[in-house]
Design a protein around this motif. Sequence first.
Motif, PDB file in Angstrom:
ATOM      1  N   THR A 120       0.835  -1.199   0.000  1.00  0.00           N
ATOM      2  CA  THR A 120       0.000   0.000   0.000  1.00  0.00           C
ATOM      3  C   THR A 120       0.868   1.246   0.000  1.00  0.00           C
ATOM      4  O   THR A 120       2.028   1.212   0.401  1.00  0.00           O
ATOM      5  N   ILE A 121       0.266   2.332  -0.467  1.00  0.00           N
ATOM      6  CA  ILE A 121       0.928   3.636  -0.473  1.00  0.00           C
ATOM      7  C   ILE A 121      -0.067   4.652   0.069  1.00  0.00           C
ATOM      8  O   ILE A 121      -1.212   4.706  -0.386  1.00  0.00           O
ATOM      9  N   GLN A 122       0.365   5.436   1.041  1.00  0.00           N
ATOM     10  CA  GLN A 122      -0.443   6.541   1.552  1.00  0.00           C
ATOM     11  C   GLN A 122       0.005   7.796   0.824  1.00  0.00           C
ATOM     12  O   GLN A 122       1.182   8.145   0.853  1.00  0.00           O
ATOM     13  N   HIS A 123      -0.920   8.471   0.121  1.00  0.00           N
ATOM     14  CA  HIS A 123      -0.560   9.656  -0.651  1.00  0.00           C
ATOM     15  C   HIS A 123      -1.708  10.655  -0.581  1.00  0.00           C
ATOM     16  O   HIS A 123      -2.852  10.319  -0.896  1.00  0.00           O
ATOM     17  N   ASP A 124      -1.434  11.870  -0.153  1.00  0.00           N
ATOM     18  CA  ASP A 124      -2.457  12.918  -0.022  1.00  0.00           C
ATOM     19  C   ASP A 124      -3.680  12.432   0.749  1.00  0.00           C
ATOM     20  O   ASP A 124      -4.819  12.606   0.327  1.00  0.00           O
ATOM     21  N   ASN A 125      -3.439  11.784   1.879  1.00  0.00           N
ATOM     22  CA  ASN A 125      -4.495  11.267   2.755  1.00  0.00           C
ATOM     23  C   ASN A 125      -5.397  10.229   2.077  1.00  0.00           C
ATOM     24  O   ASN A 125      -6.530  10.023   2.502  1.00  0.00           O
ATOM     25  N   GLU A 126      -4.913   9.596   1.031  1.00  0.00           N
ATOM     26  CA  GLU A 126      -5.639   8.524   0.343  1.00  0.00           C
ATOM     27  C   GLU A 126      -4.782   7.267   0.397  1.00  0.00           C
ATOM     28  O   GLU A 126      -3.559   7.329   0.272  1.00  0.00           O
ATOM     29  N   LEU A 127      -5.432   6.110   0.548  1.00  0.00           N
ATOM     30  CA  LEU A 127      -4.739   4.842   0.530  1.00  0.00           C
ATOM     31  C   LEU A 127      -4.825   4.257  -0.879  1.00  0.00           C
ATOM     32  O   LEU A 127      -5.911   4.134  -1.443  1.00  0.00           O
ATOM     33  N   TYR A 128      -3.679   3.922  -1.438  1.00  0.00           N
ATOM     34  CA  TYR A 128      -3.610   3.275  -2.749  1.00  0.00           C
ATOM     35  C   TYR A 128      -3.031   1.880  -2.558  1.00  0.00           C
ATOM     36  O   TYR A 128      -2.072   1.696  -1.804  1.00  0.00           O
ATOM     37  N   ILE A 129      -3.600   0.920  -3.244  1.00  0.00           N
ATOM     38  CA  ILE A 129      -3.086  -0.448  -3.217  1.00  0.00           C
ATOM     39  C   ILE A 129      -2.148  -0.594  -4.408  1.00  0.00           C
ATOM     40  O   ILE A 129      -2.552  -0.377  -5.550  1.00  0.00           O
ATOM     41  N   LEU A 130      -0.897  -0.926  -4.117  1.00  0.00           N
ATOM     42  CA  LEU A 130       0.104  -1.086  -5.165  1.00  0.00           C
ATOM     43  C   LEU A 130      -0.061  -2.467  -5.793  1.00  0.00           C
ATOM     44  O   LEU A 130      -0.001  -3.482  -5.097  1.00  0.00           O
ATOM     45  N   VAL A 131      -0.302  -2.492  -7.095  1.00  0.00           N
ATOM     46  CA  VAL A 131      -0.466  -3.749  -7.826  1.00  0.00           C
ATOM     47  C   VAL A 131       0.549  -3.820  -8.955  1.00  0.00           C
ATOM     48  O   VAL A 131       1.058  -2.799  -9.412  1.00  0.00           O
ATOM     49  N   GLU A 132       0.799  -5.040  -9.402  1.00  0.00           N
ATOM     50  CA  GLU A 132       1.714  -5.268 -10.509  1.00  0.00           C
ATOM     51  C   GLU A 132       1.197  -6.478 -11.266  1.00  0.00           C
ATOM     52  O   GLU A 132       1.215  -7.585 -10.753  1.00  0.00           O
ATOM     53  N   PHE A 133       0.675  -6.251 -12.477  1.00  0.00           N
ATOM     54  CA  PHE A 133       0.038  -7.316 -13.252  1.00  0.00           C
ATOM     55  C   PHE A 133       0.992  -8.028 -14.207  1.00  0.00           C
ATOM     56  O   PHE A 133       0.609  -8.992 -14.856  1.00  0.00           O
ATOM     57  N   ASN A 134       2.229  -7.573 -14.314  1.00  0.00           N
ATOM     58  CA  ASN A 134       3.149  -8.102 -15.322  1.00  0.00           C
ATOM     59  C   ASN A 134       3.354  -9.608 -15.231  1.00  0.00           C
ATOM     60  O   ASN A 134       3.275 -10.307 -16.244  1.00  0.00           O
ATOM     61  N   ASP A 135       3.645 -10.144 -14.034  1.00  0.00           N
ATOM     62  CA  ASP A 135       3.890 -11.569 -13.898  1.00  0.00           C
ATOM     63  C   ASP A 135       2.648 -12.385 -14.234  1.00  0.00           C
ATOM     64  O   ASP A 135       2.728 -13.408 -14.900  1.00  0.00           O
ATOM     65  N   TYR A 136       1.486 -11.927 -13.772  1.00  0.00           N
ATOM     66  CA  TYR A 136       0.240 -12.639 -14.055  1.00  0.00           C
ATOM     67  C   TYR A 136       0.005 -12.701 -15.575  1.00  0.00           C
ATOM     68  O   TYR A 136      -0.266 -13.760 -16.122  1.00  0.00           O
ATOM     69  N   CYS A 137       0.106 -11.568 -16.236  1.00  0.00           N
ATOM     70  CA  CYS A 137      -0.136 -11.510 -17.683  1.00  0.00           C
ATOM     71  C   CYS A 137       0.898 -12.321 -18.458  1.00  0.00           C
ATOM     72  O   CYS A 137       0.559 -13.002 -19.423  1.00  0.00           O
ATOM     73  N   SER A 138       2.141 -12.276 -18.029  1.00  0.00           N
ATOM     74  CA  SER A 138       3.195 -13.015 -18.725  1.00  0.00           C
ATOM     75  C   SER A 138       2.991 -14.514 -18.625  1.00  0.00           C
ATOM     76  O   SER A 138       3.467 -15.268 -19.468  1.00  0.00           O
ATOM     77  N   GLY A 139       2.240 -14.958 -17.608  1.00  0.00           N
ATOM     78  CA  GLY A 139       1.966 -16.392 -17.424  1.00  0.00           C
ATOM     79  C   GLY A 139       0.799 -16.907 -18.236  1.00  0.00           C
ATOM     80  O   GLY A 139       0.535 -18.116 -18.251  1.00  0.00           O
ATOM     81  N   LEU A 140       0.090 -16.019 -18.933  1.00  0.00           N
ATOM     82  CA  LEU A 140      -1.049 -16.458 -19.752  1.00  0.00           C
ATOM     83  C   LEU A 140      -0.545 -17.051 -21.057  1.00  0.00           C
ATOM     84  O   LEU A 140       0.414 -16.579 -21.640  1.00  0.00           O
ATOM     85  N   ASP A 141      -1.236 -18.103 -21.545  1.00  0.00           N
ATOM     86  CA  ASP A 141      -0.840 -18.651 -22.847  1.00  0.00           C
ATOM     87  C   ASP A 141      -1.517 -17.919 -23.962  1.00  0.00           C
ATOM     88  O   ASP A 141      -2.594 -17.562 -23.940  1.00  0.00           O
TER      89      ASP A 141
END
Length: 141
Positions: A120-141
């Motif tokens: 997670t990242i706290q920025h300007d009093n907002e909580l953001y969930i840090l995601v990274e889709f690269n590995d998931y997408c790279s695993g698709l056939d």
Amino acid sequence: MEQVVEKGICFRLGSERYVHPISTVKEVLSYQSPAPVPGAREGVEGMIDVRGNMVTVLYGTHLLNLDPAECEEEGHIIVLDLPTGYFGIRVEAVERVMDLPENNDTHGLEYRDHDCIQGTIQHDNELYILVEFNDYCSGLD
């Protein structure tokens, strides 16, 4: 003050805000209905042609284990340029680009065990969930 190592693209699904590193983001498109792909795995909405490149469009709600009924109309596609091809992530709204700090808080997300969620990242009093889709997408056939 934390050192900024890269930027991230902020998007919304339901009531939560997310941020994905911008390093693999090719572009952001307004939503366009993909052509269905017979026999595609769950979570794949279909394919779109973006300037001669075929892009596999995935539901963001599926990737993040969210209830699609809790999200409004998903209005953008974030196109990722990965070594295995182009992938689009369908999201509700893209809000902005922000700086990603070098160290991110990885606590408080035990309720959602998912490989795409990095912390997670706290920025300007907002909580953001840090995601990274690269590995998931790279695993698709």
